[in-house]
Design an enzyme around this catalytic site. Sequence first.
Site, short mmCIF file in Angstrom:
data_model
loop_
_atom_site.label_atom_id
_atom_site.label_comp_id
_atom_site.label_asym_id
_atom_site.label_seq_id
_atom_site.Cartn_x
_atom_site.Cartn_y
_atom_site.Cartn_z
N SER A 23 0.83 -1.21 0.00
CA SER A 23 0.00 0.00 0.00
C SER A 23 0.86 1.26 0.00
O SER A 23 0.60 2.21 -0.73
CB SER A 23 -0.89 0.03 1.24
OG SER A 23 -1.84 -1.00 1.20
N ARG A 27 1.48 4.34 -2.97
CA ARG A 27 1.26 5.75 -2.64
C ARG A 27 2.51 6.58 -2.82
O ARG A 27 2.45 7.75 -3.21
CB ARG A 27 0.72 5.87 -1.22
CG ARG A 27 -0.75 5.43 -1.12
CD ARG A 27 -1.08 4.85 0.21
NE ARG A 27 -2.50 4.58 0.39
CZ ARG A 27 -3.12 3.44 0.05
NH1 ARG A 27 -2.45 2.47 -0.51
NH2 ARG A 27 -4.40 3.28 0.29
N SER A 168 -13.33 1.79 3.28
CA SER A 168 -12.35 1.35 2.27
C SER A 168 -11.29 2.42 2.06
O SER A 168 -11.61 3.56 1.73
CB SER A 168 -13.08 1.08 0.94
OG SER A 168 -12.16 1.15 -0.13
N ASP A 316 -6.82 -8.01 4.88
CA ASP A 316 -5.99 -8.79 3.94
C ASP A 316 -5.38 -10.03 4.61
O ASP A 316 -4.79 -10.88 3.93
CB ASP A 316 -4.88 -7.92 3.37
CG ASP A 316 -5.43 -6.89 2.39
OD1 ASP A 316 -6.58 -7.03 1.95
OD2 ASP A 316 -4.70 -5.93 2.07
N LYS A 343 -12.64 -9.12 -3.24
CA LYS A 343 -11.18 -8.94 -3.34
C LYS A 343 -10.69 -9.58 -4.66
O LYS A 343 -11.49 -9.81 -5.55
CB LYS A 343 -10.49 -9.54 -2.12
CG LYS A 343 -10.81 -8.81 -0.82
CD LYS A 343 -10.26 -7.39 -0.84
CE LYS A 343 -10.63 -6.63 0.43
NZ LYS A 343 -10.32 -5.20 0.31
N ARG A 389 -2.93 -14.05 -2.14
CA ARG A 389 -3.02 -14.33 -0.71
C ARG A 389 -3.61 -15.72 -0.44
O ARG A 389 -3.26 -16.37 0.54
CB ARG A 389 -3.80 -13.25 0.02
CG ARG A 389 -3.14 -11.87 -0.11
CD ARG A 389 -3.63 -10.90 0.95
NE ARG A 389 -3.41 -9.51 0.54
CZ ARG A 389 -2.24 -8.88 0.58
NH1 ARG A 389 -1.15 -9.49 1.03
NH2 ARG A 389 -2.14 -7.62 0.18
C1 S3P Z 1 -5.67 -1.31 0.09
C2 S3P Z 1 -6.87 -1.26 0.76
C3 S3P Z 1 -7.69 -2.44 1.06
C4 S3P Z 1 -6.88 -3.72 0.93
C5 S3P Z 1 -6.05 -3.74 -0.31
C6 S3P Z 1 -5.08 -2.57 -0.34
C7 S3P Z 1 -4.96 -0.04 -0.17
O1 S3P Z 1 -8.78 -2.49 0.14
O2 S3P Z 1 -7.73 -4.83 0.98
O3 S3P Z 1 -5.32 -4.95 -0.39
O4 S3P Z 1 -3.76 -0.08 -0.52
O5 S3P Z 1 -5.58 1.01 -0.06
P1 S3P Z 1 -10.11 -1.63 0.38
O6 S3P Z 1 -9.73 -0.25 0.55
O7 S3P Z 1 -10.93 -1.86 -0.85
O8 S3P Z 1 -10.75 -2.23 1.58
#
Ligand code: S3P
Length: 441
Positions: A23, A27, A168, A316, A343, A389
């Site tokens: 994540s 970003r 989310s 996750d 997912k 996963r």
């Molecule tokens: C993520 C947010 C989550 C997560 C995904 C990565 C992110 O999803 O499950 O693997 O990097 O913002 P959601 O925001 O849809 O819950």
Amino acid sequence: METIKIKPVRSLRGEIGVPGDKSISHRSVMVASIAEGRSIIKGFLSADDTQRTVKAFKSMGIKVEGFGTDKLIIEGKSLGGLKEPEDVLDLGNSGTSIRLLSGLLAGQRFFSVLTGDASLRKRPMSRVTAPLRQMGAEINGRDDGGFAPLAIKGRTLKPIEYESPVPSAQVKSSILLAGLYAEGETKVKEPGKSRDHTERMLKKFGAEIGEFNLSVSIKGRPILKAQEVEVPGDFSAAAFFLVAGVLVPDSEVYLKNVGINPTRTGLLDILKRMGVEVYLDNRREVGVEPVADIHVRTGRPKGIKISGEEVLRAIDELPILCIAASLAEGETVIREAKELRVKETDRISAMAEELRKMGVEIEEFPDGLMIKGRERLKGAVCNSHSDHRVAMAIAIAGLVADGETIIQDTSWISTSFPGFMEILDGLRHRGIKESKVQGLK
Ligand code: S3P
């Protein structure tokens, strides 16, 4: 089709590092590309998903050095500096890339088309296209913007106050990134606190972010300045070895330099409630994220009920948690987890189907599972359901199953953890690979 074979192991002992947080890696590239100047990203996760994000920015005119390594140098071109991509942006399997980029591209002066693989094209996009349209974005897609491919004609955006029906981070982040391009303050409220890496990253680069309970706001049109970013190890990658350390007999595993952002560490709290010993050492801040070393040893988890914010903070990690539950004493019930159905695959039905093959009694609910724990699993021929996963969770299950476990279609692992197989192979033969590990005392 790639296949892996897993044999049971007697013990796991050692110290390992895990790759950079997925994540945060996404970003870092996005925000550095729209900042002014040269940013350095260290500890970047070089995996399929994050490389899709890098390629997208390269095709929008951003110079990136170090592609394919864990150190990137990005020449940011400021908020208005991206150029129209000549071709469709193919984001592969990456939900984070497509949803966050939709927000970021909604306010550009150009046209872009975003798509992905068969799994990504099935995932719901109206959760981002609806609020972005409220901001004035022109976004089209299959089923009236419900599914990729998405076509975006950049527009002048206006700030909104949006109450998201789903907790989310991808929705929240998409709106915040669009909010960078809107004049005034954009606000997002969510029903539960999702991961906050976007807020932390944007603040680091100089954006004005306000946070109050479950609301986050951003002031539009800031000047973002290049930064040096250090990406901590991915808790979601560490989770597989953490659970392996608990389940494999006679084990002691030390995971170095892992991100412990509280929006991500639900699994630690869940494991503790299951009666497992997990210790955090050497807590520190790395850049804008909390980090620690995590130490775990063998223990028999007890079945518990899991729902609400714990689910959100472990979203996750639920596939690997299902493995812990399968070997727990008693029943584990996971509810309020219907997000798992959208997912990379439907992770509720995928985990139920695969664990049944390994002898586990499971009941499926629309929003979760009931898993009856047993002493050992049975080796079986399993399938990844094209989900990284799921593949890695079943691989860990294979370590504590009688006989051989075969997992089909495992190339997906490289979407988030290309080195996973290597560590696993080391575990299978002689404990964690010596080159990566020093003995634990
Ligand atoms: C993520 C947010 C989550 C997560 C995904 C990565 C992110 O999803 O499950 O693997 O990097 O913002 P959601 O925001 O849809 O819950």
